[in-house]
Design an enzyme around this catalytic site. Sequence first.
Site, short mmCIF file in Angstrom:
data_model
loop_
_atom_site.label_atom_id
_atom_site.label_comp_id
_atom_site.label_asym_id
_atom_site.label_seq_id
_atom_site.Cartn_x
_atom_site.Cartn_y
_atom_site.Cartn_z
N ASP A 87 -4.60 -7.22 22.47
CA ASP A 87 -5.43 -8.03 23.36
C ASP A 87 -6.71 -7.25 23.70
O ASP A 87 -6.64 -6.11 24.17
CB ASP A 87 -4.65 -8.35 24.64
CG ASP A 87 -5.35 -9.38 25.50
OD1 ASP A 87 -4.77 -10.44 25.77
OD2 ASP A 87 -6.50 -9.11 25.93
N ASP A 131 -9.09 -13.67 21.67
CA ASP A 131 -9.08 -12.20 21.77
C ASP A 131 -7.69 -11.58 21.66
O ASP A 131 -7.49 -10.44 22.05
CB ASP A 131 -9.77 -11.75 23.07
CG ASP A 131 -8.84 -11.69 24.25
OD1 ASP A 131 -7.94 -12.54 24.35
OD2 ASP A 131 -8.99 -10.77 25.06
N GLU A 132 -6.71 -12.32 21.15
CA GLU A 132 -5.38 -11.70 21.04
C GLU A 132 -4.63 -12.19 19.81
O GLU A 132 -4.86 -13.29 19.32
CB GLU A 132 -4.54 -11.97 22.30
CG GLU A 132 -4.37 -13.42 22.58
CD GLU A 132 -3.53 -13.69 23.83
OE1 GLU A 132 -2.45 -13.11 23.98
OE2 GLU A 132 -3.98 -14.54 24.62
P1 TTP Z 1 -8.08 -12.53 28.65
O1 TTP Z 1 -7.56 -11.69 27.51
O2 TTP Z 1 -7.10 -13.17 29.55
O3 TTP Z 1 -9.00 -11.65 29.59
P2 TTP Z 1 -10.04 -10.52 29.21
O4 TTP Z 1 -10.01 -10.18 27.76
O5 TTP Z 1 -11.39 -10.90 29.73
O6 TTP Z 1 -9.55 -9.30 30.08
P3 TTP Z 1 -8.27 -8.38 29.85
O7 TTP Z 1 -8.83 -7.01 29.63
O8 TTP Z 1 -7.50 -8.48 31.11
O9 TTP Z 1 -7.54 -8.91 28.65
O10 TTP Z 1 -9.03 -13.65 28.10
C1 TTP Z 1 -9.87 -13.47 26.97
C2 TTP Z 1 -11.19 -14.19 27.18
O11 TTP Z 1 -10.95 -15.57 27.43
C3 TTP Z 1 -11.97 -13.70 28.37
O12 TTP Z 1 -12.80 -12.58 28.07
C4 TTP Z 1 -12.75 -14.90 28.80
C5 TTP Z 1 -11.88 -16.08 28.40
N1 TTP Z 1 -11.20 -16.64 29.61
C6 TTP Z 1 -11.79 -17.69 30.27
O13 TTP Z 1 -12.86 -18.18 29.87
N2 TTP Z 1 -11.20 -18.17 31.40
C7 TTP Z 1 -10.04 -17.65 31.90
O14 TTP Z 1 -9.51 -18.09 32.94
C8 TTP Z 1 -9.43 -16.56 31.19
C9 TTP Z 1 -8.15 -15.95 31.70
C10 TTP Z 1 -10.05 -16.09 30.05
MG MG Z 2 -8.16 -9.84 26.76
#
Ligand code: TTP
Ligand code: MG
Length: 352
Positions: free
Chosen positions: A9, A103-104
């Site tokens: 992720d 992103d995962e």
């Molecule tokens: P996530 O992997 O949940 O969050 P992240 O990558 O920003 O942070 P982390 O380091 O905790 O993993 O989500 C991936 C992307 O998806 C995030 O950068 C933006 C988008 N997203 C939204 O647009 N709205 C949301 O509510 C969430 C959770 C994510």
């Molecule tokens: Mg993320």
Amino acid sequence: MPRVIFHVDMDCFFAACEEKRRPELKGKPVVIGGREGRGVVSTANYKAREFGIKSAMPVSKAESLCKDAIFILPDMKYYKEMSNKIMVILSSFASKFEPVSVDEAYLDVTNKITINLSPRILAAKIKKEIYNKTKLSCSIGIAKNKSIAKIASDIEKPDGVTEVKDSRNFLRDLPVRKISGIGKVTQESLTNLGIKTIGDLSDKDRQWLIEKLGKYGLRLWLIANGLENEEVSPRESSESFSTERTYSKDIEDIDIITESIEDMSKRVSKELKEDRYNSKTVSVKIRYEDFETITRAKTLGFYFNDYKTIFEESLKLFKDNYDKNRKVRLIGVRCSNLSKLVEKQTRLTDWF
Ligand code: TTP
Ligand code: MG
């Protein structure tokens, strides 16, 4: 032999992408928000998170929490490009690969592990390769199945690796909310059943949970006991046709939702027909205002690609499953379980 599954992720993905192309943001709190004209935070970098800023929070609230934060509108096209690069790298390391979101991804790397290449060393290699090619960091969870790997990747964020060797011990004291897919509502129903931690869940009698929660109860019981055993496999996406719609304002009006489902059913039907597919399964995706997302599917006893069947079934799925007390943010319709139409059938079908 136990499998070795990675969940990878990216760290604060959208914000990290912006920091990469705008070095002047380095060290500053950065908030990405306002998607599709909506005043909510998509994500924030770790500096901004120190102020309590979180995904899905109104941008106005984020502004009040940190006056000096830099607010940037999302650029989905750019994030998608970065995502594609990352997915190509990730898939090259795995014998089975499953992208989950922008992103995962899950990787089954069981066959890649040797005496000289431990899971941790492989994880470090993957992180290094992603960093070298994109200058972005990620976190990796390593476990014997997907559900534990997913929980693990979140443990040492950002830029961390968490390897779970003793699943029972790792899961026992974690709140049930850590299980992917458990949102506020499911958490509350579980609390009402006296279940707070994953350990509480695993202690419950399997049959009792099935009686209380149906098939979902069985799935949760398997996850809690480290017995979930799903394959890492490419998502339905390449084997399905779908469309979704995010509303510019959260919706509670069932007529508006019905209309969207009808529109989307028409679109999906048209795409199926254009690509000469029949489908057996229809599903709807519902994302609520609080971002909890559910999908519900139904497999019919026959193949179809007409808009009427898709519309009727998806509307029924929606009506049977949605929580009337919450507003709806996004609706999606998907047809999967596809069968390519052979030439003979093609002629029999009224395409356009
Ligand atoms: P996530 O992997 O949940 O969050 P992240 O990558 O920003 O942070 P982390 O380091 O905790 O993993 O989500 C991936 C992307 O998806 C995030 O950068 C933006 C988008 N997203 C939204 O647009 N709205 C949301 O509510 C969430 C959770 C994510
Ligand atoms: Mg993320």
